[in-house]
Design a protein around this motif. Structure first.
Motif, PDB file in Angstrom:
ATOM      1  N   VAL A   1       2.707  -2.672   6.940  1.00  0.00           N
ATOM      2  CA  VAL A   1       3.386  -1.870   7.000  1.00  0.00           C
ATOM      3  C   VAL A   1       3.578  -0.903   7.261  1.00  0.00           C
ATOM      4  O   VAL A   1       3.404   0.378   8.457  1.00  0.00           O
TER       5      VAL A   1
ATOM      6  N   ALA B   1       6.358 -10.776   3.202  1.00  0.00           N
ATOM      7  CA  ALA B   1       6.777  -9.174   2.782  1.00  0.00           C
ATOM      8  C   ALA B   1       7.646  -8.851   2.909  1.00  0.00           C
ATOM      9  O   ALA B   1       8.074  -9.066   3.978  1.00  0.00           O
ATOM     10  N   HIS B   2       8.825  -8.720   1.699  1.00  0.00           N
ATOM     11  CA  HIS B   2       9.536  -7.369   1.924  1.00  0.00           C
ATOM     12  C   HIS B   2       9.917  -6.213   2.101  1.00  0.00           C
ATOM     13  O   HIS B   2       9.025  -6.205   1.682  1.00  0.00           O
ATOM     14  N   GLU B   3       9.893  -5.571   3.296  1.00  0.00           N
ATOM     15  CA  GLU B   3       9.501  -4.108   3.240  1.00  0.00           C
ATOM     16  C   GLU B   3       8.645  -3.857   3.379  1.00  0.00           C
ATOM     17  O   GLU B   3       7.832  -2.748   1.792  1.00  0.00           O
ATOM     18  N   PRO B   4       7.396  -4.117   3.525  1.00  0.00           N
ATOM     19  CA  PRO B   4       5.975  -3.222   3.150  1.00  0.00           C
ATOM     20  C   PRO B   4       5.820  -1.677   3.829  1.00  0.00           C
ATOM     21  O   PRO B   4       5.933  -1.771   5.014  1.00  0.00           O
ATOM     22  N   TRP B   5       5.345  -0.797   3.145  1.00  0.00           N
ATOM     23  CA  TRP B   5       5.526   0.256   2.846  1.00  0.00           C
ATOM     24  C   TRP B   5       4.720   1.393   2.331  1.00  0.00           C
ATOM     25  O   TRP B   5       4.066   0.642   1.820  1.00  0.00           O
TER      26      TRP B   5
ATOM     27  N   MET C   1       5.579  -3.436  -1.768  1.00  0.00           N
ATOM     28  CA  MET C   1       6.416  -4.771  -1.108  1.00  0.00           C
ATOM     29  C   MET C   1       6.863  -5.663  -1.997  1.00  0.00           C
ATOM     30  O   MET C   1       6.522  -5.212  -3.127  1.00  0.00           O
ATOM     31  N   HIS C   2       7.554  -6.352  -1.730  1.00  0.00           N
ATOM     32  CA  HIS C   2       8.304  -7.543  -2.230  1.00  0.00           C
ATOM     33  C   HIS C   2       7.424  -8.775  -1.531  1.00  0.00           C
ATOM     34  O   HIS C   2       7.779  -9.263  -0.846  1.00  0.00           O
TER      35      HIS C   2
END
Length: 189
Positions: free
Chosen positions: A172, A61-65, A80-81
């Motif tokens: 996250v 997961a790229h940059e979960p927020w 996320m991505h």
């Protein structure tokens, strides 16, 4: 490019292992593990929250927020991505987090000129080396009945559950600085 990088990493690991046999060092146990570059899907879960500089292996997961919750709010959205760098297709079927009653997979779609939020039935498929974007106005994790704090700077550990049985924990980050504005499509909930 990845097969070349993998071959280079394997050659480097073998060279290091050969050097280790001639001149053992305090790093010997770490160097002996270097050839293990392809973890099993179960082990890949630990790669989910790795920094961008790490190798792209497993489910990531790229940059979960997520945005901070307004006072009294009990729902939030997560973005996320999500990437599948395994050797098998995967499907995200659910998620869970402490202090959250339930997490649903949702999508936004235009119906008769009106944007509507709907649960995603059957999960989110991820082909091998594929990516699913979870972003404002599209797919997202819907956190429902949130009872924990959800303030700027908090980190919320979330367990992603995949159809294969693999589970991956992601962190996250709660931040108001991502996205187009601090207004969320869920602010009306």
């Amino acid at each position: 490019m990845r097969p070349t990088s993998a071959a280079l990493a394997t050659v480097l690991a073998l060279v290091l292992a050969g050097c280790q046999a001639e001149a053992p060092t305090a790093d010997a146990p770490a160097a002996a593990q270097a050839p293990e570059a392809s973890p099993a899907p179960e082990a890949a879960a630990s790669a989910v929250a790795e920094p961008a500089a790490s190798a792209h292996v497993g489910l990531m997961a790229h940059e979960p927020w997520s945005r901070p919750l307004a006072p009294g709010a009990t729902v939030a959205a997560g973005y996320m991505h999500l990437m599948n760098h395994t050797t098998q297709p995967e499907t995200l079927i659910g998620a869970r987090a402490e202090g959250v009653g339930r997490i649903e997979l949702h999508d936004m779609a235009e119906v008769d000129g009106v944007m509507q939020m709907r649960p995603i039935e059957g999960g989110v498929p991820l082909v091998v080396d594929g990516m699913a974007a979870f972003q404002p106005g599209g797919k997202h994790l819907m956190f429902i009945d949130v009872t924990r704090t959800w303030n700027e700077g908090d980190v919320v550990p979330v367990t992603l559950v995949f159809e294969s049985g693999t589970e991956a924990v992601i962190d996250v980050v709660v931040t108001a600085s991502k996205g187009e504005s601090s207004d969320d499509e869920h602010a009306h909930h």
